[in-house]
Motif scaffolding. Structure first.
Motif, PDB file in Angstrom:
ATOM      1  N   GLY A   1       0.834  -1.195   0.000  1.00  0.00           N
ATOM      2  CA  GLY A   1       0.000   0.000   0.000  1.00  0.00           C
ATOM      3  C   GLY A   1       0.867   1.243   0.000  1.00  0.00           C
ATOM      4  O   GLY A   1       2.059   1.187   0.324  1.00  0.00           O
ATOM      5  N   SER A   2       0.300   2.362  -0.354  1.00  0.00           N
ATOM      6  CA  SER A   2       1.028   3.629  -0.348  1.00  0.00           C
ATOM      7  C   SER A   2       0.048   4.769  -0.139  1.00  0.00           C
ATOM      8  O   SER A   2      -1.167   4.595  -0.218  1.00  0.00           O
ATOM      9  N   GLY A   3       0.614   5.963   0.110  1.00  0.00           N
ATOM     10  CA  GLY A   3      -0.207   7.154   0.287  1.00  0.00           C
ATOM     11  C   GLY A   3      -0.778   7.260   1.685  1.00  0.00           C
ATOM     12  O   GLY A   3      -0.399   6.528   2.599  1.00  0.00           O
ATOM     13  N   GLY A   4      -1.720   8.166   1.850  1.00  0.00           N
ATOM     14  CA  GLY A   4      -2.383   8.331   3.125  1.00  0.00           C
ATOM     15  C   GLY A   4      -1.541   9.040   4.170  1.00  0.00           C
ATOM     16  O   GLY A   4      -0.474   9.568   3.897  1.00  0.00           O
ATOM     17  N   THR A   5      -2.055   9.037   5.410  1.00  0.00           N
ATOM     18  CA  THR A   5      -1.404   9.678   6.538  1.00  0.00           C
ATOM     19  C   THR A   5      -1.023   8.654   7.587  1.00  0.00           C
ATOM     20  O   THR A   5      -1.833   7.815   7.959  1.00  0.00           O
ATOM     21  N   GLY A   6       0.213   8.731   8.070  1.00  0.00           N
ATOM     22  CA  GLY A   6       0.630   7.860   9.161  1.00  0.00           C
ATOM     23  C   GLY A   6       0.810   6.415   8.727  1.00  0.00           C
ATOM     24  O   GLY A   6       1.113   6.110   7.571  1.00  0.00           O
TER      25      GLY A   6
END
Length: 202
Positions: free
Chosen positions: A136-141
């Motif tokens: 997975g990638s991106g997002g916050t934290g």
């Protein structure tokens, strides 16, 4: 969108008793970023020499735990960027004659969308366990992972182990046909978003 940065200059009195234009400070350029990494805050002055520096965090997104470290130095750090939105930091400098000037800089954090990749489909004649390698990638934290077995052949008792890890295992392939596994990736933001991808083992 970058916000305007009003200048605040407080006139004072020079050491000789006469008036002076006073010191001028610059908190740096506004920043737009998709990364939650710490942000360096670098101040500078003109028309004088700073006797003191003071950084304060004027505003931050609701429920954010961000803060400024080394706040009494020319170069400080904005840490704990954890929520989407604008972080406004104010720099105030004072010279030896008591002249004060303030400026602010805005860090606008807009994380990239969360993406999920469940890996390539597999065709096999073996009933051996199959490794599910997701990412997975991106997002916050921190990202969290969840595998689910969406469909399996009629009568099969197949299941997924280590289902909350990026890499899981499909076990018990006992009947011919397609086993469809879905990976959901979720970030740790207060308003979490997720993305789902599938892999078919046939």
């Amino acid at each position: 969108m970058a916000l305007s940065r009003p200048k605040i200059t407080t006139p004072g009195t020079s050491a000789g008793g006469g008036s002076s234009q006073g010191i001028t400070c610059n908190a740096g350029s506004d920043v737009q970023t998709s990364s939650d990494a710490n942000q360096s805050l670098s101040g500078s002055v003109s028309n004088g020499t700073a006797a003191s520096w003071a950084w304060t965090l004027l505003s931050k997104p609701s429920s954010s735990s961000a803060s400024i470290t080394s706040a009494s130095s020319q170069n400080a750090t904005l840490t704990g960027i954890d929520k989407r939105g604008a972080y406004a930091a104010k720099l105030t400098v004072t010279d030896s004659d008591g002249f004060t000037d303030s400026d602010r800089v805005v860090i606008d954090y807009a994380p990239a969308a969360v993406t999920a990749n469940a890996g390539s489909d597999v065709q096999t004649s073996s009933s051996s366990d199959q490794t599910l390698s997701g990412s997975g990638s991106g997002g916050t934290g921190t990202l969290s992972y969840s595998w689910t077995l969406v469909t399996r052949p009629s009568g099969s008792s197949a299941s997924i182990t280590s289902a909350t890890s990026a890499t899981a295992t499909l076990t018990g392939l006992d009947n011919g046909g397609a086993y469809v596994c879905a990976l959901t990736v979720t970030d740790s933001a207060a308003t979490a978003v997720s993305a789902t991808d599938t892999v078919v083992i046939d």
